[in-house]
Design a protein around this motif. Structure first.
Motif, mmCIF file in Angstrom:
data_model
loop_
_atom_site.group_PDB
_atom_site.id
_atom_site.type_symbol
_atom_site.label_atom_id
_atom_site.label_comp_id
_atom_site.label_asym_id
_atom_site.label_seq_id
_atom_site.Cartn_x
_atom_site.Cartn_y
_atom_site.Cartn_z
ATOM 1 N N GLY A 87 64.521 69.330 32.937
ATOM 2 C CA GLY A 87 63.577 68.991 31.875
ATOM 3 C C GLY A 87 63.036 67.580 32.058
ATOM 4 O O GLY A 87 63.569 66.784 32.825
ATOM 5 N N SER A 129 62.483 65.301 29.511
ATOM 6 C CA SER A 129 62.642 64.521 28.279
ATOM 7 C C SER A 129 62.744 63.019 28.543
ATOM 8 O O SER A 129 62.395 62.223 27.678
ATOM 9 C CB SER A 129 63.859 64.998 27.484
ATOM 10 O OG SER A 129 65.042 64.805 28.231
ATOM 11 N N GLU A 164 59.185 61.606 28.181
ATOM 12 C CA GLU A 164 58.368 61.965 27.018
ATOM 13 C C GLU A 164 57.587 60.765 26.517
ATOM 14 O O GLU A 164 58.083 59.643 26.562
ATOM 15 C CB GLU A 164 59.272 62.516 25.899
ATOM 16 C CG GLU A 164 59.780 63.901 26.220
ATOM 17 C CD GLU A 164 60.626 64.482 25.102
ATOM 18 O OE1 GLU A 164 60.941 63.790 24.113
ATOM 19 O OE2 GLU A 164 60.991 65.658 25.233
#
Length: 190
Positions: A99, A101, A104
């Motif tokens: 991912g 993240s 972000e």
């Protein structure tokens, strides 16, 4: 830092080559020391074209660091984490598996409009292009400190960013106040 200069017509912005020349001049670098790069192969492996002034910086300077601070990631770098091809492929795979993240609100290249890292610093700053749009010469630069939500934006070219970092004390990542003269230390890539 948002810069409205990028919104001006090209005739009102400095020529990208003038910033490469300015970085050469401020560091006293020998422009005759060039590094041959097969950009067609590099861009095919990364999956996108790269900014023209970055390619010129990579050919003129190769892998190394400006003032011992900003490490330029280049193809064939001495360390795989600073080889723009190997690191981009690895980072894209890592983001797909684990991912994105950590980046972000942005994704990681090859995600559309994702971040593509072109440099780093000894203080854990990471320098990226936001690959938003088809023209890599217009990609903004995003810098992330090693802290959540610490993104800083620069709307200008890679060489302009490096030059301003070296010479302008008001640049958010300036090292101009620490050194009276500037240099580039090559890490010896071919």
């Amino acid at each position: 830092m948002d810069r409205t200069e990028a919104a001006l017509p090209a005739a009102h912005r400095a020529d990208r080559n003038s910033f490469v020349d300015a970085v050469v001049a401020v560091t006293g670098w020998d422009r005759g020391r060039t590094h041959t790069v097969d950009w067609t192969a590099v861009e095919a492996r990364i999956g996108t074209a790269l900014p023209a002034d970055y390619k010129e910086l990579a050919e003129v300077f190769g892998h190394g660091a400006f003032d011992g601070y900003l490490e330029l990631h280049t193809p064939g770098a001495a360390f795989s984490s600073c080889d723009i091809v190997l690191h981009t492929v690895w980072l894209g795979e890592w983001a797909r598996t684990h991912g994105s993240s950590l980046w972000e609100p942005y994704g990681v290249h090859p995600a559309p409009g994702g971040l593509l890292q072109w440099g780093s610093s000894e203080q854990a700053h990471q320098f990226y292009w936001l690959t938003d749009g088809p023209d890599p010469d217009r990609w903004p630069i995003l810098v992330c400190e090693d802290a959540p939500d610490s993104w800083e934006r620069f709307d200008g070219t890679t060489a302009e960013f490096v030059h301003r970092l070296l010479t302008e004390p008001e640049h958010p990542f300036s090292i101009a106040c620490y050194f009276d003269s500037h240099w580039f230390e090559s890490y010896g890539n071919p």
